[in-house]
Design a protein around this motif. Structure first.
Motif, PDB file in Angstrom:
ATOM      1  N   LEU A  90       0.811  -1.223   0.000  1.00 29.34           N
ATOM      2  CA  LEU A  90       0.000   0.000   0.000  1.00 29.34           C
ATOM      3  C   LEU A  90       0.842   1.269   0.000  1.00 29.34           C
ATOM      4  O   LEU A  90       0.275   2.365  -0.050  1.00 29.34           O
ATOM      5  N   ALA A  91       2.170   1.149   0.102  1.00 32.88           N
ATOM      6  CA  ALA A  91       3.054   2.320   0.196  1.00 32.88           C
ATOM      7  C   ALA A  91       2.619   3.220   1.348  1.00 32.88           C
ATOM      8  O   ALA A  91       2.656   4.450   1.255  1.00 32.88           O
ATOM      9  N   ALA A  92       2.204   2.575   2.433  1.00 33.13           N
ATOM     10  CA  ALA A  92       1.743   3.287   3.626  1.00 33.13           C
ATOM     11  C   ALA A  92       2.785   3.113   4.724  1.00 33.13           C
ATOM     12  O   ALA A  92       2.816   2.057   5.384  1.00 33.13           O
ATOM     13  N   PRO A 302      -3.822   6.590  -3.426  1.00 32.71           N
ATOM     14  CA  PRO A 302      -3.302   7.036  -2.131  1.00 32.71           C
ATOM     15  C   PRO A 302      -3.027   8.539  -2.105  1.00 32.71           C
ATOM     16  O   PRO A 302      -2.690   9.152  -3.120  1.00 32.71           O
ATOM     17  N   SER A 303      -3.176   9.119  -0.926  1.00 26.55           N
ATOM     18  CA  SER A 303      -2.838  10.530  -0.695  1.00 26.55           C
ATOM     19  C   SER A 303      -2.451  10.686   0.766  1.00 26.55           C
ATOM     20  O   SER A 303      -2.965   9.978   1.635  1.00 26.55           O
ATOM     21  N   ARG A 304      -1.530  11.589   1.032  1.00 25.74           N
ATOM     22  CA  ARG A 304      -1.030  11.858   2.380  1.00 25.74           C
ATOM     23  C   ARG A 304      -0.281  10.647   2.948  1.00 25.74           C
ATOM     24  O   ARG A 304      -0.790   9.542   2.950  1.00 25.74           O
ATOM     25  N   HIS A 305       0.894  10.862   3.416  1.00 30.37           N
ATOM     26  CA  HIS A 305       1.721   9.818   4.029  1.00 30.37           C
ATOM     27  C   HIS A 305       1.922   8.635   3.069  1.00 30.37           C
ATOM     28  O   HIS A 305       1.612   7.486   3.397  1.00 30.37           O
ATOM     29  N   VAL A 306       2.452   8.930   1.885  1.00 32.54           N
ATOM     30  CA  VAL A 306       2.711   7.901   0.890  1.00 32.54           C
ATOM     31  C   VAL A 306       4.224   7.726   0.765  1.00 32.54           C
ATOM     32  O   VAL A 306       4.963   8.713   0.654  1.00 32.54           O
ATOM     33  N   SER A 307       4.689   6.479   0.789  1.00 32.33           N
ATOM     34  CA  SER A 307       6.118   6.203   0.655  1.00 32.33           C
ATOM     35  C   SER A 307       6.602   6.585  -0.736  1.00 32.33           C
ATOM     36  O   SER A 307       5.881   6.431  -1.726  1.00 32.33           O
ATOM     37  N   MET A 308       7.840   7.089  -0.798  1.00 32.92           N
ATOM     38  CA  MET A 308       8.446   7.467  -2.080  1.00 32.92           C
ATOM     39  C   MET A 308       9.669   6.598  -2.344  1.00 32.92           C
ATOM     40  O   MET A 308      10.327   6.126  -1.423  1.00 32.92           O
ATOM     41  N   PHE A 309       9.985   6.434  -3.647  1.00 35.00           N
ATOM     42  CA  PHE A 309      11.055   5.543  -4.065  1.00 35.00           C
ATOM     43  C   PHE A 309      11.934   6.272  -5.070  1.00 35.00           C
ATOM     44  O   PHE A 309      11.481   7.179  -5.775  1.00 35.00           O
ATOM     45  N   SER A 310      13.183   5.847  -5.127  1.00 39.38           N
ATOM     46  CA  SER A 310      14.131   6.506  -6.025  1.00 39.38           C
ATOM     47  C   SER A 310      13.938   6.101  -7.485  1.00 39.38           C
ATOM     48  O   SER A 310      14.435   6.785  -8.383  1.00 39.38           O
ATOM     49  N   ALA A 311      13.235   5.014  -7.748  1.00 38.19           N
ATOM     50  CA  ALA A 311      12.982   4.556  -9.116  1.00 38.19           C
ATOM     51  C   ALA A 311      11.632   3.860  -9.174  1.00 38.19           C
ATOM     52  O   ALA A 311      11.202   3.245  -8.192  1.00 38.19           O
ATOM     53  N   PRO A 312      10.937   3.937 -10.319  1.00 37.25           N
ATOM     54  CA  PRO A 312       9.615   3.290 -10.433  1.00 37.25           C
ATOM     55  C   PRO A 312       9.749   1.793 -10.681  1.00 37.25           C
ATOM     56  O   PRO A 312       9.376   1.278 -11.743  1.00 37.25           O
ATOM     57  N   ASP A 313      10.289   1.104  -9.686  1.00 36.94           N
ATOM     58  CA  ASP A 313      10.521  -0.337  -9.839  1.00 36.94           C
ATOM     59  C   ASP A 313      10.365  -0.985  -8.467  1.00 36.94           C
ATOM     60  O   ASP A 313      11.122  -0.671  -7.544  1.00 36.94           O
ATOM     61  N   LEU A 314       9.388  -1.859  -8.328  1.00 35.71           N
ATOM     62  CA  LEU A 314       9.128  -2.508  -7.046  1.00 35.71           C
ATOM     63  C   LEU A 314       8.460  -3.855  -7.302  1.00 35.71           C
ATOM     64  O   LEU A 314       7.538  -3.961  -8.125  1.00 35.71           O
ATOM     65  N   GLU A 435      14.387  21.423   3.764  1.00 34.90           N
ATOM     66  CA  GLU A 435      15.362  20.337   3.710  1.00 34.90           C
ATOM     67  C   GLU A 435      14.778  19.061   4.297  1.00 34.90           C
ATOM     68  O   GLU A 435      14.986  17.957   3.757  1.00 34.90           O
ATOM     69  N   LEU A 436      14.057  19.187   5.392  1.00 35.55           N
ATOM     70  CA  LEU A 436      13.446  18.016   6.004  1.00 35.55           C
ATOM     71  C   LEU A 436      12.388  17.412   5.092  1.00 35.55           C
ATOM     72  O   LEU A 436      12.294  16.188   4.936  1.00 35.55           O
ATOM     73  N   GLY A 437      11.577  18.260   4.458  1.00 39.78           N
ATOM     74  CA  GLY A 437      10.543  17.764   3.563  1.00 39.78           C
ATOM     75  C   GLY A 437      11.095  17.080   2.333  1.00 39.78           C
ATOM     76  O   GLY A 437      10.563  16.057   1.873  1.00 39.78           O
ATOM     77  N   LEU A 438      12.181  17.634   1.774  1.00 42.24           N
ATOM     78  CA  LEU A 438      12.781  17.025   0.580  1.00 42.24           C
ATOM     79  C   LEU A 438      13.574  15.769   0.916  1.00 42.24           C
ATOM     80  O   LEU A 438      13.695  14.865   0.088  1.00 42.24           O
ATOM     81  N   GLY A 439      14.121  15.702   2.130  1.00 42.08           N
ATOM     82  CA  GLY A 439      14.984  14.586   2.481  1.00 42.08           C
ATOM     83  C   GLY A 439      14.274  13.391   3.072  1.00 42.08           C
ATOM     84  O   GLY A 439      14.876  12.314   3.188  1.00 42.08           O
ATOM     85  N   ALA A 440      13.011  13.542   3.473  1.00 43.78           N
ATOM     86  CA  ALA A 440      12.278  12.430   4.077  1.00 43.78           C
ATOM     87  C   ALA A 440      11.704  11.526   2.981  1.00 43.78           C
ATOM     88  O   ALA A 440      11.260  12.011   1.939  1.00 43.78           O
ATOM     89  N   PRO A 441      11.673  10.213   3.212  1.00 40.52           N
ATOM     90  CA  PRO A 441      11.173   9.277   2.193  1.00 40.52           C
ATOM     91  C   PRO A 441       9.658   9.120   2.231  1.00 40.52           C
ATOM     92  O   PRO A 441       9.138   8.011   2.102  1.00 40.52           O
ATOM     93  N   GLU A 442       8.950  10.210   2.433  1.00 37.05           N
ATOM     94  CA  GLU A 442       7.493  10.163   2.550  1.00 37.05           C
ATOM     95  C   GLU A 442       6.917  11.458   2.009  1.00 37.05           C
ATOM     96  O   GLU A 442       7.473  12.544   2.228  1.00 37.05           O
TER      97      GLU A 442
END
Length: 814
Positions: A90-92, A302-314, A435-442
């Protein structure tokens, strides 16, 4: 002779006009600029620092790597099939590993069941919300908790009555009665719990504070119904969704069964399965999903509190597929309208400054009025858009914040140290939040930055309008009457008290309606106290009859009501002693400012001695250890964690992670370049610190920019406090030399208001730095300007900045 006299000027005209047609030299252009810069060196330095900090924000956005997140999650099942979904699928990020189970029945209907033992699943329908694992109770039903069976005699939206083993129980959402009598307090009950119990028993139902009824344990007391061999908290009844709900609790240890019998059916709340028919959205671990069903296919957006990834591959299960999207930093939401508003506001500022240079003050004020109104409207649009789920882009929020800060500097009036330091601190805080917003994986971490930018724009717009109104009133020579001022202060105090009551009745420690009314109450307390202390200096020049003196005493002791309200909120609503320390610091500084104004050396000496004693007590606790702390009860755990965090790794996690982040930062930051090399990149382990955006924002700042950056931040904070003190001193001198009551009261009021506001800011600085550097036990207070505290920024800091600017202008005018 007449002709000759006319020819002579004509012959000299070309020589006189020649300089006007000469090509200008570079020195002729730079000289006026240099003279203007020398005359406004403070403004030039402030603009340079602001440009540098805003440039670093833009550089962070440019350097931020691409991040990917799911735009849609599709689940395909055949009839009768079931699939378990959790954090990965769910990327939650705040969901459990296996959080919910989806099933497609034979009629192509979809059902969901909560698999988590500790986290809820909420279904959102048009008619209301449904939490899986909870249900309303009705008369005639029976509910069972492990082996204990209860008969429901009566139930409505406000109360429920049930019976077991010859005892009648009644619960009204706040108080539990056994056989018509309220139960005694539990042996371990704190003072706050006892006071809350007395309040709920004395007040009518509409004013009671919600407290859940807990089942389990071996003792009947307070709002606890003891059940032998059942873990405490195995089940709860509490207010929710417009009535009373029975909920399966989350006890440690074995999970007791919670069953509801009625109408020939039985529901196990721990295994409750609900249909998704009519469900518009679902919330899983703070992540919200919009639902779309099409036969055998269920799509979740999904919206709000969604996990982010460095590449579209999972790698995903065979029944689950994702549709990827890239994180957008430069466009999105209502950015177009906000960009247009920013451009109009900046144009109005430029026109106002150009007109001010030519001295048409009325036209300049109109243009600046339009600029302040434009910034205010843009801030409101940005905040509403974010609340609606369509937040403006990070770049748009950056431009909005920069426009708001430029407005503070462009408003007419001399630039003061308070305004300059405040603008620099605001820009530095926004940089840290970005910086915190850009650096967090969410995905949700950027919302702190976007909210702060919107709040700053609203506060700057309102503050600008207030400053322009004050200048207009001063130019006209118009002033509010003393009685009108007192009525406004009384109305302000009433609003603050009502907001505090709303937090107690409907909110929690985090506030109410996403706001913190305590910030507004602090501002009201400061203003009301300043008014009363200003009146106290003219006490002997007032009335002499007993009845009139009684009225004046009521005016002077009015702040005590707000003070007691804040004190009560600290004891009842907040499970922390930081508000008490904050009020103590404020009281000490205000009393010291009164002692200085009244030239009371004894009082000033006593306050200094008290402050030194408090500092000595902290050193003593550090040196003596923890042997005598157990008897402190309520606050013992926090002191034990503070003194020996390694022995309490769970409760001391915040302190340990913060210390590790500061140590990793060293003198030059974790990247050894004062954070310049890591702009926009991953935040590392510092993002794992609990409440890193609020209470532990300083730990992240020191990790990112090192102790050198921290020293620069301390210098700016010291400049801000020094500026407040200087402005307050000028206000006091203005009041002391005044020849009439109005000017004398105005000077004293500004003096005490600035001292009180500075005291609260000083308290926030001390508590936050003390918490992050382990000087004090962990106390939850945000750091002014640096933490993502929207309410603190809007309801306290922006009004304080506006009032200090108005006060400085009033002191110059008088």
């Amino acid at each position: 002779m007449m002709a000759i006299s006319l020819r002579l000027p004509s012959s000299t005209k070309p020589a006189a006009r020649r300089p006007a047609f000469d090509r200008p030299h570079l020195g002729d252009i730079l000289a006026p600029i240099a003279r203007a810069a020398a005359a406004n060196s403070a403004l030039v330095v402030t603009l340079a620092l602001l440009a540098a900090l805003c440039g670093l924000q833009a550089l962070a956005l440019l350097r931020a790597p691409a991040a990917w997140l799911p735009a849609a999650i599709t689940v395909k099942l055949a009839q009768g099939e079931t699939v378990a979904l959790g954090r990965h699928e769910l990327a939650a990020p705040q969901a459990d590993r296996d959080h919910l189970s989806l099933r497609r029945d034979a009629q192509d209907g979809w059902t969901v069941r909560n698999l988590s033992a500790t986290r809820q699943v909420v279904l959102l329908r048009d008619g209301g919300d449904q939490r899986l694992g909870s249900t309303p109770l009705a008369a005639g039903q029976r509910f069972q908790i492990d082996g204990a069976l209860f008969d429901v005699r009566a139930a409505d939206s406000g109360s429920i009555a049930f019976a077991r083993d010859g005892h009648e129980w009644r619960y009204d959402g706040a108080v539990l009665y056994r056989d018509g009598h309220q139960q005694a307090n539990c042996p371990e009950s704190h003072l706050a719990s006892k006071v809350l119990s007395l309040w709920n028993r004395a007040m009518p139902a509409v004013l009671t504070i919600s407290r859940p009824l807990s089942f389990g344990g071996n003792l009947h007391c307070d709002n606890r119904l003891g059940l032998a061999q059942v873990t405490p908290g195995a089940a709860l009844i509490s207010r929710g969704n417009g009535g009373l709900q029975l909920t399966a609790g989350n006890p440690d240890g074995d999970r007791a069964a919670v069953l509801v019998h009625g109408a020939g059916s039985q529901i196990d709340l721990r295994k409750q399965e609900a249909s998704l028919a009519g469900v518009k959205a679902i919330v899983v671990g703070h992540t919200r999903f919009q639902l779309e069903t099409d036969g055998g296919q269920l799509t979740l957006h999904p919206s709000r509190h969604v996990s982010m990834f460095s590449a579209p591959d999972l790698k995903l299960p065979e029944h689950v597929s994702w549709q990827w999207q890239q994180r957008a930093l430069w466009a999105g939401g209502q950015s177009g309208a906000i960009w247009a508003g920013i451009a109009i506001s900046l144009a109005c500022m430029a026109v106002a400054l150009a007109l001010a240079a030519r001295r048409p003050l009325s036209a300049s004020r109109v243009a600046m009025l339009l600029a302040a109104g434009g910034v205010l409207i843009c801030g409101v649009v940005a905040l509403i858009s974010q609340r609606a789920g369509y937040a403006p882009s990070a770049a748009c929020s950056m431009a909005l914040a920069a426009c708001a800060l430029m407005l503070w500097l462009a408003l007419p009036g001399r630039l003061t140290l308070v305004t300059a330091a405040g603008v620099v601190l605001l820009a530095a805080g926004l940089l840290s939040q970005l910086e915190l917003g850009l650096g967090a994986p969410e995905s949700s971490w950027l919302r702190y930055y976007q909210k702060s930018a919107a709040m700053l724009a609203i506060g700057a717009g309102l503050g600008g309008l207030l400053r322009l109104w004050a200048q207009h009133q001063a130019a006209r020579g118009a002033h509010l009457q003393q009685r009108s001022i007192e009525w406004l202060l009384a109305l302000f105090a009433a609003v603050a008290l009502a907001a505090l009551a709303a937090q107690v009745l409907w909110g929690d420690e985090q506030g109410v309606f996403d706001l913190q009314p305590v910030e507004l109450a602090k501002l009201a307390l400061t203003a009301l106290t300043a008014h009363c202390l200003a009146l106290r200096f003219n006490w002997h020049a007032g009335p002499h009859t007993l009845s009139e003196h009684g009225t004046r005493w009521l005016q002077l002791i009015a702040p005590a009501l707000l003070f007691l309200a804040l004190l009560g909120l600290s004891l009842v609503q907040v499970d922390d002693f930081s508000p008490l320390i904050l009020l103590l610091i404020w009281s000490t500084v205000v009393a010291f400012s009164y002692a200085l104004a009244a030239r009371n050396r004894k009082l000033a000496g006593a306050l200094i001695a008290m402050a030194l004693t408090a500092a000595g007590a902290i050193v003593y606790l550090r040196c003596t250890g923890t042997d005598d702390l157990i008897r402190w009860g309520f606050y013992a755990d926090r002191f034990l964690v503070w003194l020996n965090p390694a022995e309490h790794p769970h409760t001391g996690q915040q302190l340990l992670l913060g210390a590790r982040a500061i140590a990793d930062g060293g003198w030059l930051g974790a990247d050894h370049w004062l954070g310049l090399r890591s702009l926009g990149l991953a935040a590392g382990g510092a993002v794992q610190i609990p409440a890193v955006q609020d209470d532990f924002a300083a730990s992240f700042f020191l990790n990112r920019h090192g102790l050198v950056g921290g020293l620069l931040l301390w210098a700016a904070q010291a400049a801000f406090l020094a500026g407040l003190a200087l402005t307050a001193a000028r206000a006091y001198q203005s009041g002391a030399s005044a020849r009439d009551f109005r000017h004398a009261w105005s000077g004293r009021f500004r003096y005490f208001a600035l001292c009180g506001g500075g005291a609260f800011v000083l308290g926030h600085f001390l508590l936050s730095w003390g918490t992050n550097l382990a000087i004090f036990p962990i106390m939850g207070q945000p750091m002014s300007f640096l933490s993502a505290g929207g309410s603190h920024l809007l309801f306290f800091l922006c009004p304080l900045l506006a009032f200090s600017a108005i006060s400085a202008q009033s002191s110059e005018g008088e």
